[in-house]
Design a protein around this motif. Structure first.
Motif, PDB file in Angstrom:
ATOM      1  N   THR A 275      14.846  48.883 -41.005  1.00 31.07           N
ATOM      2  CA  THR A 275      16.073  48.661 -41.771  1.00 31.07           C
ATOM      3  C   THR A 275      16.093  47.257 -42.360  1.00 31.07           C
ATOM      4  O   THR A 275      16.499  47.059 -43.520  1.00 31.07           O
ATOM      5  CB  THR A 275      17.298  48.867 -40.868  1.00 31.07           C
ATOM      6  OG1 THR A 275      17.291  50.197 -40.357  1.00 31.07           O
ATOM      7  CG2 THR A 275      18.588  48.618 -41.639  1.00 31.07           C
ATOM      8  N   LEU A 276      15.652  46.286 -41.589  1.00 27.73           N
ATOM      9  CA  LEU A 276      15.617  44.916 -42.097  1.00 27.73           C
ATOM     10  C   LEU A 276      14.600  44.777 -43.224  1.00 27.73           C
ATOM     11  O   LEU A 276      14.849  44.063 -44.207  1.00 27.73           O
ATOM     12  CB  LEU A 276      15.270  43.943 -40.963  1.00 27.73           C
ATOM     13  CG  LEU A 276      16.293  43.837 -39.826  1.00 27.73           C
ATOM     14  CD1 LEU A 276      15.785  42.888 -38.752  1.00 27.73           C
ATOM     15  CD2 LEU A 276      17.638  43.363 -40.346  1.00 27.73           C
ATOM     16  N   ARG A 277      13.471  45.445 -43.104  1.00 30.89           N
ATOM     17  CA  ARG A 277      12.449  45.345 -44.146  1.00 30.89           C
ATOM     18  C   ARG A 277      12.929  45.952 -45.463  1.00 30.89           C
ATOM     19  O   ARG A 277      12.592  45.469 -46.545  1.00 30.89           O
ATOM     20  CB  ARG A 277      11.161  46.034 -43.698  1.00 30.89           C
ATOM     21  CG  ARG A 277      10.428  45.308 -42.575  1.00 30.89           C
ATOM     22  CD  ARG A 277       9.071  45.938 -42.307  1.00 30.89           C
ATOM     23  NE  ARG A 277       8.358  45.255 -41.241  1.00 30.89           N
ATOM     24  CZ  ARG A 277       8.262  45.693 -39.997  1.00 30.89           C
ATOM     25  NH1 ARG A 277       8.847  46.844 -39.639  1.00 30.89           N
ATOM     26  NH2 ARG A 277       7.596  45.014 -39.092  1.00 30.89           N
ATOM     27  N   THR A 278      13.733  47.006 -45.371  1.00 29.65           N
ATOM     28  CA  THR A 278      14.240  47.626 -46.602  1.00 29.65           C
ATOM     29  C   THR A 278      15.314  46.781 -47.266  1.00 29.65           C
ATOM     30  O   THR A 278      15.658  47.045 -48.431  1.00 29.65           O
ATOM     31  CB  THR A 278      14.819  49.019 -46.298  1.00 29.65           C
ATOM     32  OG1 THR A 278      15.876  48.894 -45.331  1.00 29.65           O
ATOM     33  CG2 THR A 278      13.737  49.950 -45.761  1.00 29.65           C
ATOM     34  N   ALA A 279      15.837  45.782 -46.556  1.00 32.94           N
ATOM     35  CA  ALA A 279      16.893  44.927 -47.114  1.00 32.94           C
ATOM     36  C   ALA A 279      16.367  43.556 -47.512  1.00 32.94           C
ATOM     37  O   ALA A 279      17.147  42.612 -47.662  1.00 32.94           O
ATOM     38  CB  ALA A 279      18.025  44.766 -46.098  1.00 32.94           C
ATOM     39  N   THR A 280      15.050  43.449 -47.705  1.00 33.86           N
ATOM     40  CA  THR A 280      14.476  42.146 -48.044  1.00 33.86           C
ATOM     41  C   THR A 280      14.726  41.760 -49.495  1.00 33.86           C
ATOM     42  O   THR A 280      14.405  40.636 -49.889  1.00 33.86           O
ATOM     43  CB  THR A 280      12.961  42.139 -47.776  1.00 33.86           C
ATOM     44  OG1 THR A 280      12.356  43.251 -48.452  1.00 33.86           O
ATOM     45  CG2 THR A 280      12.677  42.242 -46.285  1.00 33.86           C
ATOM     46  N   GLY A 281      15.271  42.663 -50.299  1.00 29.02           N
ATOM     47  CA  GLY A 281      15.540  42.310 -51.690  1.00 29.02           C
ATOM     48  C   GLY A 281      16.584  41.221 -51.828  1.00 29.02           C
ATOM     49  O   GLY A 281      16.467  40.346 -52.684  1.00 29.02           O
ATOM     50  N   ARG A 282      17.606  41.248 -50.965  1.00 23.42           N
ATOM     51  CA  ARG A 282      18.682  40.256 -51.057  1.00 23.42           C
ATOM     52  C   ARG A 282      18.991  39.588 -49.734  1.00 23.42           C
ATOM     53  O   ARG A 282      19.247  38.389 -49.687  1.00 23.42           O
ATOM     54  CB  ARG A 282      19.971  40.914 -51.569  1.00 23.42           C
ATOM     55  CG  ARG A 282      21.137  39.942 -51.660  1.00 23.42           C
ATOM     56  CD  ARG A 282      22.441  40.648 -51.989  1.00 23.42           C
ATOM     57  NE  ARG A 282      23.526  39.701 -52.205  1.00 23.42           N
ATOM     58  CZ  ARG A 282      24.258  39.123 -51.242  1.00 23.42           C
ATOM     59  NH1 ARG A 282      23.995  39.407 -49.965  1.00 23.42           N
ATOM     60  NH2 ARG A 282      25.219  38.272 -51.545  1.00 23.42           N
ATOM     61  N   ASP A 283      18.983  40.343 -48.660  1.00 21.99           N
ATOM     62  CA  ASP A 283      19.547  39.861 -47.406  1.00 21.99           C
ATOM     63  C   ASP A 283      18.562  39.158 -46.482  1.00 21.99           C
ATOM     64  O   ASP A 283      18.964  38.263 -45.734  1.00 21.99           O
ATOM     65  CB  ASP A 283      20.189  41.029 -46.649  1.00 21.99           C
ATOM     66  CG  ASP A 283      21.372  41.607 -47.402  1.00 21.99           C
ATOM     67  OD1 ASP A 283      22.015  40.851 -48.149  1.00 21.99           O
ATOM     68  OD2 ASP A 283      21.647  42.814 -47.244  1.00 21.99           O
ATOM     69  N   HIS A 284      17.295  39.560 -46.472  1.00 23.48           N
ATOM     70  CA  HIS A 284      16.373  39.046 -45.453  1.00 23.48           C
ATOM     71  C   HIS A 284      15.042  38.655 -46.078  1.00 23.48           C
ATOM     72  O   HIS A 284      14.485  39.395 -46.891  1.00 23.48           O
ATOM     73  CB  HIS A 284      16.140  40.096 -44.362  1.00 23.48           C
ATOM     74  CG  HIS A 284      17.405  40.589 -43.731  1.00 23.48           C
ATOM     75  ND1 HIS A 284      18.168  39.813 -42.894  1.00 23.48           N
ATOM     76  CD2 HIS A 284      18.053  41.789 -43.847  1.00 23.48           C
ATOM     77  CE1 HIS A 284      19.233  40.506 -42.508  1.00 23.48           C
ATOM     78  NE2 HIS A 284      19.187  41.696 -43.069  1.00 23.48           N
ATOM     79  N   GLU A 285      14.553  37.498 -45.658  1.00 20.59           N
ATOM     80  CA  GLU A 285      13.251  37.035 -46.143  1.00 20.59           C
ATOM     81  C   GLU A 285      12.145  37.787 -45.403  1.00 20.59           C
ATOM     82  O   GLU A 285      12.155  37.856 -44.163  1.00 20.59           O
ATOM     83  CB  GLU A 285      13.098  35.540 -45.909  1.00 20.59           C
ATOM     84  CG  GLU A 285      11.773  35.000 -46.427  1.00 20.59           C
ATOM     85  CD  GLU A 285      11.572  33.533 -46.114  1.00 20.59           C
ATOM     86  OE1 GLU A 285      10.565  32.964 -46.577  1.00 20.59           O
ATOM     87  OE2 GLU A 285      12.408  32.960 -45.390  1.00 20.59           O
ATOM     88  N   PRO A 286      11.180  38.348 -46.112  1.00 19.84           N
ATOM     89  CA  PRO A 286      10.103  39.099 -45.445  1.00 19.84           C
ATOM     90  C   PRO A 286       9.379  38.276 -44.380  1.00 19.84           C
ATOM     91  O   PRO A 286       9.022  38.815 -43.322  1.00 19.84           O
ATOM     92  CB  PRO A 286       9.169  39.467 -46.605  1.00 19.84           C
ATOM     93  CG  PRO A 286      10.059  39.485 -47.814  1.00 19.84           C
ATOM     94  CD  PRO A 286      11.081  38.426 -47.587  1.00 19.84           C
TER      95      PRO A 286
END
Length: 302
Positions: A275-286
């Protein structure tokens, strides 16, 4: 404490006297000369200084504890990875000063070092007060029912581990821990608590307001400005955040997704990370997500 200043004086002064003999004008200096052997002699002096300092630290620790538990010198050395080379380098400089100006240069040069250590020791109670204050603030949202019990401490501990994985050290790790402890303080301003304390589902405006209010409270504690800045930036896109805010945001989301369970199975952990990886566009740095993944994997293997 006085024994710490005494250790510093003994360590630097003893190493300086040893290094003085290695100078060109010294007895050993005429025999060794410049080259690889001279470097090995300096290394030996540094190791002897480290061992002596560790033994003295262990003895004083036993005397203070009074319980018969003797710390290992090896552990004392591991606790001083930066102090040992600093003492050795200072000793070489002092030896050069003594060789040029005479023995009186040793106490004259040690005085500023002792004064610096005294000032740093005076700051320790201030840092301890900050830590206790922030720990109390971290408990406030939990007592008020805004966040789950233990959430702030879990996020702080995991954030420190992720920070170390990313190469953060010293003051950076301390600021990261403080920001993680206080990242939910702004939730105290909510009339109706968010279910589970997870603010990610709120609209961006409310998230921003909570973050700003939390940062304003943290600023009143007198901690470093970057701690409050990291709390205030929790609602910003990660590309606009400092690394401290990025780590806290990602670890906080992970704790929310796993419901803070240390016994979550591999599938639950993997779902949270996915889930975190799918939100790397705005919310989380890869990069932060992958560091978190490595930390979690190692913890699961223990």
């Amino acid at each position: 404490p006085p024994h710490a200043a005494a250790r510093l004086a003994l360590g630097v002064g003893g190493a300086a006297l040893c290094c003085e003999a290695l100078c060109a004008s010294g007895v050993l200096g005429r025999l060794v000369g410049p080259g690889a052997l001279f470097a090995l002699c300096l290394l030996a002096v540094a190791l002897l200084t480290a061992g002596a300092d560790a033994c003295l630290a262990a003895v004083t620790a036993v005397a203070e504890a009074g319980d018969g538990h003797r710390p290992r010198p090896r552990g004392q050395l591991r606790a001083r990875p930066a102090t040992v080379p600093a003492v050795a380098a200072t000793a070489v400089l002092l030896a050069l000063a003594v060789g040029t100006a005479g023995s009186w240069a040793l106490p004259a040069c040690c005085a500023p070092l002792l004064l610096t250590q005294f000032v740093l020791r005076r700051r320790a109670p201030v840092r301890a007060t900050h830590r206790r204050t922030l720990a109390s603030l971290a408990r406030a949202p939990e007592v008020a029912g805004c966040t789950p019990c233990g959430h702030a401490r879990r996020v702080a501990d995991l954030s420190r581990a992720v920070g170390r994985e990313l190469g953060l050290t010293g003051g950076e790790l301390t600021a990261l821990e403080y920001a993680a402890l206080t990242h939910d303080i702004g939730q105290l301003s909510l009339t109706d608590p968010v279910p589970g304390g997870a603010t990610a589902a709120l609209e961006p405006g409310r998230q921003r307001r909570i973050a700003l209010l939390g940062g304003a409270v943290v600023r009143q504690t007198g901690v470093r400005w970057r701690v409050a800045s990291a709390v205030e930036a929790q609602a910003d896109p990660y590309r606009e955040q400092c690394v401290t805010a990025r780590v806290v945001r990602t670890v906080n989301a992970y704790d929310d997704l796993t419901a803070g369970s240390h016994t979550a199975g591999p599938s639950a952990r993997e779902r949270a990370l996915r889930t975190l990886r799918t939100a790397t566009g705005r919310d989380h740095e890869p990069r932060v997500v992958e560091a978190l993944s490595r930390v979690v994997s190692r913890a699961a293997d223990v």
